[in-house]
Write a protein that holds these residues in place. Structure first.
Motif, PDB file in Angstrom:
ATOM      1  N   ASN A  64       0.817  -1.219   0.000  1.00  0.00           N
ATOM      2  CA  ASN A  64       0.000   0.000   0.000  1.00  0.00           C
ATOM      3  C   ASN A  64       0.852   1.270   0.000  1.00  0.00           C
ATOM      4  OD1 ASN A  64       0.537  -0.995   2.702  1.00  0.00           O
ATOM      5  ND2 ASN A  64      -0.790   0.623   3.491  1.00  0.00           N
ATOM      6  N   HIS A  65       2.054   1.218   0.575  1.00  0.00           N
ATOM      7  CA  HIS A  65       2.909   2.413   0.556  1.00  0.00           C
ATOM      8  C   HIS A  65       3.548   2.620  -0.817  1.00  0.00           C
ATOM      9  CE1 HIS A  65       2.990   3.706   4.877  1.00  0.00           C
ATOM     10  NE2 HIS A  65       2.382   2.534   4.964  1.00  0.00           N
ATOM     11  N   ASP A  66       3.862   1.528  -1.500  1.00  0.00           N
ATOM     12  CA  ASP A  66       4.371   1.640  -2.877  1.00  0.00           C
ATOM     13  C   ASP A  66       3.279   2.231  -3.779  1.00  0.00           C
ATOM     14  OD1 ASP A  66       6.613   0.153  -1.899  1.00  0.00           O
ATOM     15  OD2 ASP A  66       5.496  -1.696  -2.262  1.00  0.00           O
ATOM     16  N   TYR A  67       2.065   1.720  -3.572  1.00  0.00           N
ATOM     17  CA  TYR A  67       0.905   2.213  -4.326  1.00  0.00           C
ATOM     18  C   TYR A  67       0.698   3.710  -4.059  1.00  0.00           C
ATOM     19  CZ  TYR A  67      -3.948   2.567  -5.930  1.00  0.00           C
ATOM     20  OH  TYR A  67      -5.099   2.935  -6.571  1.00  0.00           O
ATOM     21  N   ALA A  68       0.843   4.077  -2.785  1.00  0.00           N
ATOM     22  CA  ALA A  68       0.610   5.481  -2.392  1.00  0.00           C
ATOM     23  C   ALA A  68       1.599   6.427  -3.062  1.00  0.00           C
ATOM     24  CB  ALA A  68       0.705   5.614  -0.875  1.00  0.00           C
ATOM     25  N   VAL A  69       2.864   5.998  -3.150  1.00  0.00           N
ATOM     26  CA  VAL A  69       3.872   6.848  -3.785  1.00  0.00           C
ATOM     27  C   VAL A  69       3.594   6.966  -5.282  1.00  0.00           C
ATOM     28  CG1 VAL A  69       6.327   6.980  -4.392  1.00  0.00           C
ATOM     29  CG2 VAL A  69       5.650   6.485  -2.044  1.00  0.00           C
TER      30      VAL A  69
END
Ligand SMILES: [Fe+2]
Length: 261
Positions: A64-69
């Motif tokens: 989810n953090h990769d997606y967020a970036v």
């Protein structure tokens, strides 16, 4: 071929933890590493961690953090959101265009899940790899308490599991069984054997931000049919000092590393 491979997850731009884990994996003679995502977010070395994951791992899924970036932070607290925007800025401001493009391309190509069918010491195994959960691969949290408080959820999750599913996301290592039950690694002697006809959801813990009140970095390796949980001391003071030195990153993201929370 005897199977031997490591699974890492939730690195969260923590270079000190990642290099400690990679060194341990190398010393064990393990060649293959798979990653469950959240390479970036929270700490101060997104570029370095991305480059190492690109170089050292065979396969990764999106967190989810990769997606967020890449796209947008959804349901993030203010510290996580601030880290997302700072990480995006650092990746965008990379002066080496080739490096920048390689990192963005890598993040953008991540799958949400993948499956490996293999034989582990004679045991036919289907291994699924996702960041969060077999039902919602990027965003659903599976907490140890769910086995007591939301048993229906665990049942629904296990309906989606053929055999063994590896996850990260909560940063809490351990084994979920369909009873439902949850076992932290120390209750299992740090080992869980993959056997026929027993479904399991395995949380490998977090390399870069453990949250089980243990500051040590966490990963697993699989040898023959056994999943081995590993914890290692690393230099979290250096990681925290780098976070404190960047105004855009919340000091809490440094503080929490000492307590594993
Ligand atoms: Fe994470």
């Amino acid at each position: 071929m005897s199977e031997k491979f490591a699974i890492i997850s939730d690195i969260h731009s923590n270079l000190e933890a990642l290099t400690t884990v990679l060194k341990d994996i190398e010393q064990r003679g393990i060649q293959r590493i798979y990653c469950l995502g959240d390479i970036v977010g929270y700490a101060a070395n997104p570029k370095e961690c991305l480059d190492l994951v690109i170089e050292k791992t065979e396969n990764c899924v999106m967190g989810n953090h990769d997606y967020a970036v890449l796209f947008e932070p959804t349901n993030f607290n203010s510290g996580a959101e601030a880290a997302t925007y700072w990480t995006r800025k650092v990746l965008e401001e990379e002066p080496d265009k080739e490096k920048a493009e390689k990192r963005w391309k890598y993040l953008g190509q991540q799958k949400m899940r993948w499956t490996m069918r293999t034989k582990l010491d004679g045991v036919d195994a289907q291994l699924d790899f996702v960041h969060a959960s077999p039902r919602r691969p990027i965003n659903e949290y599976i907490f140890p308490d769910d086995v007591y408080t939301t048993t229906g959820k665990i049942g629904a999750l296990f309906d989606k599991v053929k055999h063994v599913c590896f996850v990260g996301h909560t940063h809490l290592p351990g084994v979920f069984l369909s009873e439902p039950d949850f076992y932290p690694p120390d209750e299992l002697g740090w080992k869980y054997p993959i056997i026929p006809d027993e479904k399991a959801i395995i949380n490998v813990g977090s390399v870069g931000q453990p949250r089980d009140r243990d500051s040590r970095t966490s990963y697993v390796f699989i040898e023959s049919n056994v999943i081995n949980f590993v914890r290692l001391e690393y230099d979290f003071k250096t990681t925290a000092a780098k976070i404190y030195a960047i105004p855009e990153l919340d000091d809490f993201e440094g503080d929490r590393l000492a307590d594993g929370r």
